[in-house]
Motif scaffolding. Structure first.
Motif, PDB file in Angstrom:
ATOM      1  N   ASP A 146       0.882  -1.165   0.000  1.00  0.00           N
ATOM      2  CA  ASP A 146       0.000   0.000   0.000  1.00  0.00           C
ATOM      3  C   ASP A 146       0.920   1.216   0.000  1.00  0.00           C
ATOM      4  O   ASP A 146       1.471   1.587   1.040  1.00  0.00           O
ATOM      5  CB  ASP A 146      -0.893  -0.033   1.243  1.00  0.00           C
ATOM      6  CG  ASP A 146      -2.056   0.926   1.136  1.00  0.00           C
ATOM      7  OD1 ASP A 146      -2.108   1.703   0.165  1.00  0.00           O
ATOM      8  OD2 ASP A 146      -2.912   0.907   2.037  1.00  0.00           O
ATOM      9  N   ARG A 148       2.270   5.052  -0.433  1.00  0.00           N
ATOM     10  CA  ARG A 148       1.852   6.452  -0.285  1.00  0.00           C
ATOM     11  C   ARG A 148       3.008   7.427  -0.444  1.00  0.00           C
ATOM     12  O   ARG A 148       2.803   8.630  -0.483  1.00  0.00           O
ATOM     13  CB  ARG A 148       1.199   6.651   1.083  1.00  0.00           C
ATOM     14  CG  ARG A 148      -0.103   5.867   1.244  1.00  0.00           C
ATOM     15  CD  ARG A 148      -0.711   6.081   2.615  1.00  0.00           C
ATOM     16  NE  ARG A 148      -2.006   5.417   2.727  1.00  0.00           N
ATOM     17  CZ  ARG A 148      -2.185   4.151   3.053  1.00  0.00           C
ATOM     18  NH1 ARG A 148      -1.136   3.394   3.296  1.00  0.00           N
ATOM     19  NH2 ARG A 148      -3.394   3.628   3.132  1.00  0.00           N
ATOM     20  N   ARG A 149       4.215   6.907  -0.524  1.00  0.00           N
ATOM     21  CA  ARG A 149       5.401   7.749  -0.653  1.00  0.00           C
ATOM     22  C   ARG A 149       6.227   7.310  -1.855  1.00  0.00           C
ATOM     23  O   ARG A 149       6.140   6.176  -2.317  1.00  0.00           O
ATOM     24  CB  ARG A 149       6.284   7.654   0.597  1.00  0.00           C
ATOM     25  CG  ARG A 149       5.606   8.021   1.900  1.00  0.00           C
ATOM     26  CD  ARG A 149       6.567   7.829   3.072  1.00  0.00           C
ATOM     27  NE  ARG A 149       5.909   7.988   4.352  1.00  0.00           N
ATOM     28  CZ  ARG A 149       5.778   9.149   4.984  1.00  0.00           C
ATOM     29  NH1 ARG A 149       6.274  10.251   4.424  1.00  0.00           N
ATOM     30  NH2 ARG A 149       5.176   9.224   6.144  1.00  0.00           N
ATOM     31  N   ARG A 195      -8.870  15.281  -2.122  1.00  0.00           N
ATOM     32  CA  ARG A 195      -7.843  15.385  -1.091  1.00  0.00           C
ATOM     33  C   ARG A 195      -8.341  16.214   0.089  1.00  0.00           C
ATOM     34  O   ARG A 195      -8.030  15.921   1.244  1.00  0.00           O
ATOM     35  CB  ARG A 195      -6.559  15.992  -1.649  1.00  0.00           C
ATOM     36  CG  ARG A 195      -5.415  15.887  -0.643  1.00  0.00           C
ATOM     37  CD  ARG A 195      -4.222  16.722  -1.005  1.00  0.00           C
ATOM     38  NE  ARG A 195      -3.167  16.548   0.004  1.00  0.00           N
ATOM     39  CZ  ARG A 195      -3.164  17.124   1.195  1.00  0.00           C
ATOM     40  NH1 ARG A 195      -4.181  17.926   1.546  1.00  0.00           N
ATOM     41  NH2 ARG A 195      -2.186  16.909   2.054  1.00  0.00           N
ATOM     42  N   LYS A 221       1.785   8.941   6.464  1.00  0.00           N
ATOM     43  CA  LYS A 221       1.176   9.562   5.288  1.00  0.00           C
ATOM     44  C   LYS A 221       0.010   8.690   4.870  1.00  0.00           C
ATOM     45  O   LYS A 221       0.167   7.478   4.652  1.00  0.00           O
ATOM     46  CB  LYS A 221       2.203   9.671   4.158  1.00  0.00           C
ATOM     47  CG  LYS A 221       1.693  10.413   2.931  1.00  0.00           C
ATOM     48  CD  LYS A 221       2.835  10.689   1.958  1.00  0.00           C
ATOM     49  CE  LYS A 221       2.321  11.313   0.659  1.00  0.00           C
ATOM     50  NZ  LYS A 221       1.560  12.547   0.882  1.00  0.00           N
ATOM     51  N   GLU A 223      -2.288   9.333   2.223  1.00  0.00           N
ATOM     52  CA  GLU A 223      -2.747   9.382   0.835  1.00  0.00           C
ATOM     53  C   GLU A 223      -1.689  10.013  -0.059  1.00  0.00           C
ATOM     54  O   GLU A 223      -0.759  10.664   0.422  1.00  0.00           O
ATOM     55  CB  GLU A 223      -4.064  10.159   0.719  1.00  0.00           C
ATOM     56  CG  GLU A 223      -4.084  11.522   1.396  1.00  0.00           C
ATOM     57  CD  GLU A 223      -3.426  12.624   0.578  1.00  0.00           C
ATOM     58  OE1 GLU A 223      -3.321  12.468  -0.648  1.00  0.00           O
ATOM     59  OE2 GLU A 223      -3.028  13.642   1.162  1.00  0.00           O
ATOM     60  N   ALA A 224      -1.833   9.772  -1.371  1.00  0.00           N
ATOM     61  CA  ALA A 224      -0.961  10.386  -2.376  1.00  0.00           C
ATOM     62  C   ALA A 224      -1.821  10.843  -3.552  1.00  0.00           C
ATOM     63  O   ALA A 224      -1.487  10.638  -4.716  1.00  0.00           O
ATOM     64  CB  ALA A 224       0.107   9.404  -2.826  1.00  0.00           C
ATOM     65  N   ASN A 231      -5.747   8.694 -10.390  1.00  0.00           N
ATOM     66  CA  ASN A 231      -6.563   8.128  -9.329  1.00  0.00           C
ATOM     67  C   ASN A 231      -7.617   7.249  -9.985  1.00  0.00           C
ATOM     68  O   ASN A 231      -8.093   7.562 -11.085  1.00  0.00           O
ATOM     69  CB  ASN A 231      -7.258   9.201  -8.494  1.00  0.00           C
ATOM     70  CG  ASN A 231      -6.304  10.076  -7.670  1.00  0.00           C
ATOM     71  OD1 ASN A 231      -6.741  10.972  -6.986  1.00  0.00           O
ATOM     72  ND2 ASN A 231      -5.006   9.838  -7.761  1.00  0.00           N
ATOM     73  N   GLY A 278      -1.963   2.978  -3.812  1.00  0.00           N
ATOM     74  CA  GLY A 278      -2.340   3.285  -2.437  1.00  0.00           C
ATOM     75  C   GLY A 278      -3.844   3.433  -2.325  1.00  0.00           C
ATOM     76  O   GLY A 278      -4.457   4.183  -3.086  1.00  0.00           O
ATOM     77  N   VAL A 280      -7.005   4.774  -0.487  1.00  0.00           N
ATOM     78  CA  VAL A 280      -7.355   5.856   0.442  1.00  0.00           C
ATOM     79  C   VAL A 280      -8.750   5.596   0.991  1.00  0.00           C
ATOM     80  O   VAL A 280      -9.700   5.413   0.230  1.00  0.00           O
ATOM     81  CB  VAL A 280      -7.315   7.235  -0.247  1.00  0.00           C
ATOM     82  CG1 VAL A 280      -7.500   8.340   0.787  1.00  0.00           C
ATOM     83  CG2 VAL A 280      -6.017   7.422  -1.013  1.00  0.00           C
ATOM     84  N   CYS A 305      -4.758   5.481  -5.552  1.00  0.00           N
ATOM     85  CA  CYS A 305      -3.756   6.380  -6.125  1.00  0.00           C
ATOM     86  C   CYS A 305      -2.720   5.500  -6.826  1.00  0.00           C
ATOM     87  O   CYS A 305      -2.139   4.612  -6.202  1.00  0.00           O
ATOM     88  CB  CYS A 305      -3.088   7.206  -5.033  1.00  0.00           C
ATOM     89  SG  CYS A 305      -4.250   8.147  -4.018  1.00  0.00           S
TER      90      CYS A 305
END
Length: 474
Positions: A146, A148-149, A195, A221, A223-224, A231, A278, A280, A305
Motif C-alpha cells: 500500500d 503512499r510515498r 484530497r 502519510k 494518501e498520495a 486516481n 495506495g 485511500v 492512487c
C-alpha cells in the motif's frame, strides 16, 4: 491416462530416435495412457520432442535443473550431472511429477527416457505451474504494498494501464455479474477536492486518538492523491445483472466482495507492472460520490492512487514505523472447530492449552496504553477516555462502535480463549500495556479478563491483575 514420460535429450535429437526409444520403453504398456511428457527447461522447443508429444496426445511440461537435481532417483549419473547440472533428467522428471518409476532409464545415442505411473487419484489432478513461475506468483503476492510515498512524475503508458485494468476485470464475481466499474481521474481540480475530504477525515481521526497514538499518527502519510498522475475510483452496482443473479440471493454481500476482489487483482497486476497503488479510505464514500457525480445507484468501493514509484519497500509502512505488526498465520488457522488452531500438518490446540511463553515470536514493541473494561454491557462512561476499550460479554449485540468489542463467550474456556486473542490483536496494533478492569461478576467476564492477561503476558505487554469496578450499565 496414468503414465508419465521423463525425457532427457540432446539438441537436435530426431523424432525417429525419440519414437523408437519410447516405443521400446513402453513395451507391455499402453501408449494411449501417457498423459504427460516432462523434460528439462530449454528442451521443450526441440522439434523432434514436440512431434513426439503431439503423436502421443500428451501434455508437455518442463522442470528446472534445480528441481530435477533435488529428486532421489534409481540410477543417477555423474556424467549427466557434469553435462546437464543434474544427475538425472528422465527419472528425476518422473519422480518430480509424483509418479512411481515403473520403467527405469532407457538410453539411446542422444536421449534417455523413463516411465512412471501416477496414483489413480493423482491422475485426474491438473498440474501446477513450474516452480519458477509459481515463485513469481507468490512473490507478487508477498511484495504488494500500500504505497503512499516515493511516487515519481512519470505518466503511465496506456498499454500498461490497460493490462492492469484487464486483470482487475478478470476478477471472480458472484453469478458473473461483474458489478464493478473503474473511473479514471486525472483532473487536478477533482483530485484536489477529494484530497480536501481526506484531509478533513484525517484531522477528525487524529483528534479521536490518545496523545501518544496521535503523535505516531502524525508521522504517517495516509494518501498520495495529488502526487500520483492517476486516481481510480472503483465502484459497485449492487443491482447489476437483475433479479436472479446466481449465488447472490442468500448473501447480497457477495456483490461487494466481488468488487473488492477486483481491487485486489488490480493491485497485484500493478505491482507486476512496477506501479505503486495506495488505497485511500479517509473519507465518507457519499462525499466522494458527490464530487465524482456518481449515479445514485452506484457506490464507491475503493479510491486508489496509482503511479510509478522510486522503489517498493521491503515491508509495509505500518510495520516499518511500528504502528502495527502482521498477525501470524498460525493464529488464523482453525481445524474442524473454532479455536482449534494449527497449521496444516500440526496437531491443533486451543491457545489456552499452549505454553504462555509460546507467542509465535510476537513481542510487544509499542508504547500505547489501553484501558480495557470487561462488562456485560458497554456503558458510555467506559468510553469517555480516548484510550478506553470495552469488551462486552453479554449476549445482546451492541450498536456498531469500534470502541466496543462484542465477545459473547458461551463457556468460561471460550472466554479465556477470546481474551487471549483480544490481547494478542491489541499488541499487534502497537499496545504495550493494558489497564484491565472488570465490571461484571460473571464467570465468563472473569475468564475473559484472565485470557487478556495471559495473552498480554505471553507477548511481553504490561498488565496487572484486573481491577474490579462497579457495573455502570446496571
Amino acid at each position: 491416462m496414468t503414465l508419465v514420460l521423463g525425457i532427457g535429450l540432446r539438441s537436435g535429437t530426431s523424432y525417429r530416435e525419440l519414437r523408437d526409444l519410447v516405443e521400446s520403453a513402453l513395451v507391455g504398456l499402453d501408449a494411449a495412457e501417457v498423459s504427460q511428457v516432462i523434460t528439462v527447461d530449454g528442451r521443450e522447443t526441440e522439434p523432434g520432442l514436440q512431434r513426439l508429444v503431439a503423436s502421443l496426445g500428451a501434455g508437455l511440461f518442463t522442470a528446472s535443473k534445480l528441481e530435477l537435481s533435488q529428486q532421489s532417483v534409481p540410477t543417477p549419473s555423474d556424467q549427466v550431472e557434469r553435462l546437464a547440472g543434474t544427475a538425472s533428467v528422465a527419472e528425476a522428471a518422473v519422480v518430480l511429477s509424483g509418479a512411481e518409476v515403473v520403467v527405469p532409464k532407457q538410453v539411446s545415442a542422444r536421449a534417455t527416457v523413463a516411465v512412471g505411473r501416477l496414483p489413480v487419484l493423482a491422475a485426474a489432478v491438473a498440474p501446477g505451474y513450474p516452480v519458477g513461475e509459481r515463485d513469481v506468483v507468490h512473490r507478487v503476492l508477498a511484495e504488494r504494498r500500500d504505497v503512499r510515498r516515493g511516487f515519481v512524475d512519470r505518466p503511465i503508458a496506456d498499454d500498461v494501464l490497460t493490462r492492469v485494468l484487464e486483470s482487475a476485470h478478470r476478477a471472480p464475481s458472484v453469478g458473473l455479474s461483474q458489478p464493478w466499474d473503474f473511473l479514471l481521474i486525472r483532473d487536478l481540480a477533482t483530485r484536489q477536492q477529494i484530497r480536501d475530504l481526506a484531509a478533513a477525515q484525517q484531522a477528525a481521526f487524529a483528534a479521536s486518538l490518545p496523545a501518544d497514538r496521535r503523535s505516531a499518527f502524525d508521522g504517517l502519510k495516509i494518501e498520495a492523491i495529488l502526487e500520483t498522475p492517476l486516481n481510480i475510483a472503483v465502484t459497485c452496482d449492487a443491482g447489476r445483472g437483475g433479479r436472479h443473479v446466481l449465488g447472490r440471493h442468500a448473501d447480497p454481500r457477495t456483490t461487494w466482495f466481488s468488487a473488492a476482489i477486483a481491487v485486489q487483482n488490480l493491485w497485484l497486476a500493478a505491482r507486476a507492472e512496477g506501479l505503486g497503488v495506495g488505497w485511500v479510505s479517509f473519507f465518507e464514500p457519499g462525499e466522494v460520490a458527490a464530487v465524482l457525480d456518481l449515479p445514485a445507484h452506484v457506490e464507491l468501493v475503493g479510491y486508489l492512487c496509482v503511479g510509478h514509484v522510486e522503489e517498493f519497500a521491503a515491508a509495509p509502512e505500518l510495520v516499518r514505523t511500528g504502528w502495527a505488526a502482521r498477525r501470524p498465520l498460525s493464529w488464523a488457522v482453525h481445524q474442524e472447530a473454532w479455536g482449534q488452531r494449527g497449521l496444516p500438518g500440526v496437531e491443533p490446540s486451543a491457545v489456552i492449552a499452549a505454553d504462555a511463553a509460546a507467542a509465535d515470536a510476537v513481542r510487544a514493541a509499542g508504547t500505547q496504553v489501553v484501558r480495557l473494561v470487561v462488562a456485560e454491557l458497554a456503558a458510555a462512561a467506559y468510553l469517555e477516555r480516548a484510550d478506553g476499550l470495552v469488551v462486552q460479554v453479554g449476549s445482546e449485540k451492541p450498536a456498531a462502535d469500534y470502541g466496543v468489542l462484542w465477545r459473547p463467550a458461551r463457556t468460561v474456556d471460550e472466554a479465556v480463549e477470546l481474551g487471549v486473542e483480544v490481547a494478542r490483536d491489541l499488541v499487534l496494533q502497537g499496545v504495550g500495556a493494558i489497564e484491565l478492569e472488570v465490571a461484571s461478576e460473571s464467570a465468563v467476564a472473569a475468564g475473559l479478563a484472565r485470557g487478556v492477561r495471559l495473552g498480554a503476558l505471553a507477548c511481553g505487554a504490561g498488565v496487572d491483575e484486573p481491577v474490579k469496578m462497579k457495573d455502570s450499565s446496571a
